[in-house]
Scaffold this motif. Structure first.
Motif, PDB file in Angstrom:
ATOM      1  N   THR A 169       0.799  -1.240   0.041  1.00  0.00           N
ATOM      2  CA  THR A 169       0.062  -0.103  -0.029  1.00  0.00           C
ATOM      3  C   THR A 169       0.940   1.059   0.058  1.00  0.00           C
ATOM      4  N   VAL A 170       0.507   2.144  -0.795  1.00  0.00           N
ATOM      5  CA  VAL A 170       1.110   3.492  -0.826  1.00  0.00           C
ATOM      6  C   VAL A 170       0.400   4.636  -0.295  1.00  0.00           C
ATOM      7  N   ARG A 171       1.485   5.228   0.546  1.00  0.00           N
ATOM      8  CA  ARG A 171       0.802   6.327   1.243  1.00  0.00           C
ATOM      9  C   ARG A 171       2.027   7.783   1.033  1.00  0.00           C
ATOM     10  N   ALA A 172       1.346   8.783   1.359  1.00  0.00           N
ATOM     11  CA  ALA A 172       2.316  10.338   0.924  1.00  0.00           C
ATOM     12  C   ALA A 172       2.983  10.154   2.123  1.00  0.00           C
TER      13      ALA A 172
ATOM     14  N   GLU B 255       4.726   6.554  -9.457  1.00  0.00           N
ATOM     15  CA  GLU B 255       3.800   6.028  -8.145  1.00  0.00           C
ATOM     16  C   GLU B 255       3.684   4.395  -8.800  1.00  0.00           C
ATOM     17  N   ALA B 256       2.777   4.426  -9.937  1.00  0.00           N
ATOM     18  CA  ALA B 256       2.316   3.141 -10.466  1.00  0.00           C
ATOM     19  C   ALA B 256       3.654   2.479 -10.792  1.00  0.00           C
ATOM     20  N   ARG B 257       4.461   2.702 -11.295  1.00  0.00           N
ATOM     21  CA  ARG B 257       5.682   1.880 -11.717  1.00  0.00           C
ATOM     22  C   ARG B 257       6.264   1.436 -10.571  1.00  0.00           C
ATOM     23  N   ALA B 258       6.664   2.376  -9.468  1.00  0.00           N
ATOM     24  CA  ALA B 258       7.233   1.738  -8.432  1.00  0.00           C
ATOM     25  C   ALA B 258       6.558   0.814  -7.575  1.00  0.00           C
ATOM     26  N   GLN B 259       4.927   1.077  -7.451  1.00  0.00           N
ATOM     27  CA  GLN B 259       4.277  -0.274  -6.882  1.00  0.00           C
ATOM     28  C   GLN B 259       4.496  -1.357  -7.689  1.00  0.00           C
TER      29      GLN B 259
ATOM     30  N   ARG C  93       7.045   9.060  -1.068  1.00  0.00           N
ATOM     31  CA  ARG C  93       6.053   8.038  -0.795  1.00  0.00           C
ATOM     32  C   ARG C  93       6.572   6.921   0.006  1.00  0.00           C
ATOM     33  N   ILE C  94       5.659   6.420   0.766  1.00  0.00           N
ATOM     34  CA  ILE C  94       5.890   5.263   1.444  1.00  0.00           C
ATOM     35  C   ILE C  94       5.280   4.151   1.326  1.00  0.00           C
ATOM     36  N   PHE C  95       5.746   2.851   1.038  1.00  0.00           N
ATOM     37  CA  PHE C  95       5.269   1.706   0.616  1.00  0.00           C
ATOM     38  C   PHE C  95       5.302   0.777   1.769  1.00  0.00           C
TER      39      PHE C  95
ATOM     40  N   TYR D 224      13.501  -0.477   5.618  1.00  0.00           N
ATOM     41  CA  TYR D 224      13.807  -0.832   6.755  1.00  0.00           C
ATOM     42  C   TYR D 224      12.549  -2.100   6.983  1.00  0.00           C
ATOM     43  N   SER D 225      12.966  -3.104   7.123  1.00  0.00           N
ATOM     44  CA  SER D 225      12.011  -4.189   7.402  1.00  0.00           C
ATOM     45  C   SER D 225      10.903  -4.296   6.247  1.00  0.00           C
ATOM     46  N   ASN D 226       9.835  -3.824   6.612  1.00  0.00           N
ATOM     47  CA  ASN D 226       8.620  -4.205   5.399  1.00  0.00           C
ATOM     48  C   ASN D 226       8.103  -2.740   4.925  1.00  0.00           C
ATOM     49  N   VAL D 227       9.240  -1.577   5.081  1.00  0.00           N
ATOM     50  CA  VAL D 227       8.788  -0.135   4.718  1.00  0.00           C
ATOM     51  C   VAL D 227       9.760   0.266   3.671  1.00  0.00           C
ATOM     52  N   VAL D 228       9.332   0.579   2.458  1.00  0.00           N
ATOM     53  CA  VAL D 228      10.156   1.170   1.607  1.00  0.00           C
ATOM     54  C   VAL D 228       9.883   2.780   1.494  1.00  0.00           C
ATOM     55  N   THR D 229      10.704   3.603   1.686  1.00  0.00           N
ATOM     56  CA  THR D 229      10.497   5.212   1.647  1.00  0.00           C
ATOM     57  C   THR D 229      11.306   5.549   0.406  1.00  0.00           C
ATOM     58  N   VAL D 230      10.519   6.246  -0.635  1.00  0.00           N
ATOM     59  CA  VAL D 230      11.264   6.688  -1.834  1.00  0.00           C
ATOM     60  C   VAL D 230      10.914   7.967  -1.981  1.00  0.00           C
TER      61      VAL D 230
END
Length: 123
Positions: free
Chosen positions: A8-11, A83-87, A18-20, A66-72
């Motif tokens: 899931t993506v959030r600002a 955003e769509a490509r990164a997801q 963006r934080i995944f 970090y673990s299960n969080v990807v910050t881009v």
């Protein structure tokens, strides 16, 4: 097939972040930070290295995992298409087969090995 990842993506707090949030962990207890695709590639072929390399190659300015969080972090204007490509890159990271696979030989830029001859010799 491999293991699909749900993200899931959030600002983030800044407009270019963006934080995944993933349903799978990619790292241990250390924060992995990357600022160039070359740096990520030089670190190796671990899943966080590969993902960071792909995201930075698509136009990200920095990646932290970090673990299960990807910050881009990327230019704010780039997120309309990034955003769509990164997801997609995140969700298909662990897949091995098919057009969307992240660890297929094609996705890794490696030549595929020759097919194995499975015929049983007669005689």
């Amino acid at each position: 097939m491999g293991q699909p990842i749900t993200a899931t993506v959030r600002a983030g707090a800044a407009p270019g972040v963006r934080i995944f949030d993933l349903n799978r962990s990619l790292t241990g207890m250390d924060i992995e930070r990357y600022s160039t695709a070359e740096e990520a590639e030089a670190r190796g072929m671990r899943p966080p290295d590969v993902l960071a390399h792909r995201l930075l190659s698509e136009g990200a300015l920095s990646v932290s995992i970090y673990s299960n969080v990807v910050t881009v972090e990327a230019p704010e204007a780039a997120w309309a298409t990034l955003e769509a490509r990164a997801q997609h890159l995140v969700e298909h990271l662990f897949e091995y087969y098919g057009d969307d696979a992240g660890w297929s030989y094609e996705a890794l830029g490696l030549p595929a090995p020759p097919p194995v001859d499975l015929t049983v010799p007669t005689g």
